[in-house]
Design an enzyme around this catalytic site. Structure first.
Site, PDB file in Angstrom:
ATOM      1  N   GLU A 166       0.807  -1.218   0.000  1.00 18.31           N
ATOM      2  CA  GLU A 166       0.000   0.000   0.000  1.00 18.31           C
ATOM      3  C   GLU A 166       0.846   1.277   0.000  1.00 18.31           C
ATOM      4  O   GLU A 166       0.874   2.029   0.984  1.00 18.31           O
ATOM      5  CB  GLU A 166      -0.976  -0.022   1.184  1.00 18.31           C
ATOM      6  CG  GLU A 166      -1.940  -1.197   1.098  1.00 18.31           C
ATOM      7  CD  GLU A 166      -3.041  -1.159   2.155  1.00 18.31           C
ATOM      8  OE1 GLU A 166      -2.990  -0.274   3.027  1.00 18.31           O
ATOM      9  OE2 GLU A 166      -3.949  -2.010   2.094  1.00 18.31           O
ATOM     10  N   GLU A 352      -5.211  -8.531  -0.056  1.00 20.27           N
ATOM     11  CA  GLU A 352      -6.005  -8.209   1.127  1.00 20.27           C
ATOM     12  C   GLU A 352      -7.442  -7.963   0.705  1.00 20.27           C
ATOM     13  O   GLU A 352      -7.696  -7.248  -0.256  1.00 20.27           O
ATOM     14  CB  GLU A 352      -5.496  -6.952   1.860  1.00 20.27           C
ATOM     15  CG  GLU A 352      -4.213  -7.127   2.623  1.00 20.27           C
ATOM     16  CD  GLU A 352      -3.839  -5.878   3.417  1.00 20.27           C
ATOM     17  OE1 GLU A 352      -4.762  -5.116   3.795  1.00 20.27           O
ATOM     18  OE2 GLU A 352      -2.639  -5.668   3.644  1.00 20.27           O
TER      19      GLU A 352
END
Length: 448
Positions: A166, A352
């Protein structure tokens, strides 16, 4: 009843991150990270929580891997604590840290679970932050040293590598919005950080190839999907900024050799520029084998000049939300996976996806039906994309365990296994057993 059959080689898994589960923050030579500093600063984390102990997985990894084995998953995505390997960020290696990850990786492989390794999941050594952190190009070479050490140590043991988790969070959430460590609020710093981590990514991929490391390597952005509140050009542009900053700002340089020009111009109007040096874009463009996609929610956005540096405001449209307040709308996953096809039909892993549902143990059970519903809806969308011909290779549910949820502390629970943080007792939730059936069958059953 509808059956959604998945490909025979589909990689079912789950995921965690080092700081969120390991604990043992001062044991066996580990140095401090920016998250230790941030969490120990009053007012930064809900309830003053920290990751000193977390899920104590550093001492309980055998129990956790046993639970993974019983879950039946094919892969486990975990991250490595950089300060556990290099307590000062670079320089001397901490052998005890390497030994710990060898024990974890060996036990995973012995149990038929493929290790899926994330090198950086936000825990920058504090010693590097003291010298400017990711805003200082020195950190690039420190990261490459860390990555090379891992490649050499775990060649043949790990077949899937991600450089960064991320990057939007690393750059903007942490250095512009100040929500995560190190808690800075400067747009130029955020842009510097994002660029430097991409250079570090590219150099690490290059070193991965030079060393002949086995397996695949990529990066895992947290993608966002947004739809405009109205048909106005301003609302459409606000949505484009939201989507592109999460996805294209980090993937377009890798795949196309440039940053999105409309965002470059947008930031320039705010006095911020990308610190590109000669050769940087060639380095960033090193070919990768796959990308990981982290997806949780989509939003409805409209233009609002008072809504932060993107001037893009999220509107509550009455959708159901998880306990962290994120709208549940699985269609966004389908849309964003198709959106990313502009970079080619690349191998994609959902690294995720999950829901924050704060159900507690009642009579020895956790009946987390809302989490099951969330996962089911999103897996239907994953199946749709595979049916459309996209190369979606695996799905890793977030998360294996309830854990330290960053600025939310222990207030928000994403795990398929409940953790009592006072006793460290693990209790598999109903979602754990539901997911075990999905994995075992290799298909998803829904009722329509």
């Amino acid at each position: 009843m509808t059956i959604f059959q998945f490909p025979q080689d589909f990689m079912w898994g789950t995921a965690t991150a080092a700081y969120q589960i390991e604990g043992a923050y001062q044991e066996d030579g580990r140095g401090l990270s920016i998250w230790d500093t941030f969490a120990h600063t009053p007012g930064k984390v809900f309830n003053g929580d920290n990751g000193n102990v977390a899920c104590d997985s550093y001492h309980r990894y055998e129990e956790d891997i046993r639970l993974m084995k019983e879950l039946g998953i094919r892969t486990y995505r975990f991250s490595v604590s950089w300060p556990r390997i290099f307590p000062n960020g670079d320089g001397e290696v901490n052998q005890e840290g390497l030994d710990y990850y060898h024990r974890v990786v060996d036990l995973l492989n012995d149990n038929g679970i493929e290790p899926f390794c994330t090198l950086y999941h936000w825990d920058l050594p504090q010693a590097l932050q003291d010298a400017g952190g990711w805003g200082n190009r020195r950190t690039i070479q420190a990261f490459v040293q860390f990555a090379e050490t891992m490649f050499r140590e775990f060649h043949g043991k790990i077949q899937h590598w991600l450089t960064f988790n991320e990057p939007w969070c690393i750059a903007f959430l942490s250095n512009m919005l100040g929500v995560h460590a190190p808690g800075l609020t400067n747009l130029q710093t955020a842009i510097d950080v994002g660029h430097h981590l991409l250079v570090a990514h590219g150099l690490s991929v290059r070193r991965f190839r030079e060393l002949g490391t086995s397996g695949q390597i990529g990066i895992a952005p947290n993608v966002s999907w947004a739809v405009p509140y109205s048909t106005s050009e301003e609302d459409k542009a606000a949505c484009a900024r939201t989507i592109s900053l999460h996805s294209d700002w980090f993937l377009q340089p890798i795949y196309q050799g440039s940053y999105p020009q409309f965002l470059v111009d947008w930031f320039a109007e705010q006095g911020a520029t990308v610190p590109i040096q000669d050769g940087d874009m060639d380095i960033i463009g090193e070919p990768i084998d796959m990308i990981g996609i982290n997806y949780y929610s989509m939003s409805v956005n409209r233009f609002n000049p008072e809504a932060g540096f993107l001037q893009s405001e999220e509107i509550n449209m009455g959708l159901p939300v998880t306990d962290i307040g994120w709208p549940v709308e699985s269609r966004g996953l389908y849309e964003v996976l198709h959106y990313l096809q502009k970079y080619g039909n690349i191998d994609i892993y959902i690294t995720e996806n999950g829901a924050c549902i704060n159900d507690e143990v009642v009579n020895g059970k956790v009946q987390d039906d809302r989490r099951i519903s969330y996962m089911q809806q999103h897996l239907v969308q994953v199946h749709r994309t595979i049916h459309d011909g996209l190369h979606v290779k695996g799905y890793m549910a977030w998360s294996l365990l309830d854990n330290f949820e960053w600025a939310e502390g222990y207030n928000m629970r994403f795990g398929m296994i409940h953790v009592d943080f006072r006793t460290q007792v693990r209790t598999p939730k109903e979602s754990y057993y539901w997911y075990r059936n999905v994995v075992s069958n290799n298909w998803l059953e829904t009722r329509r």
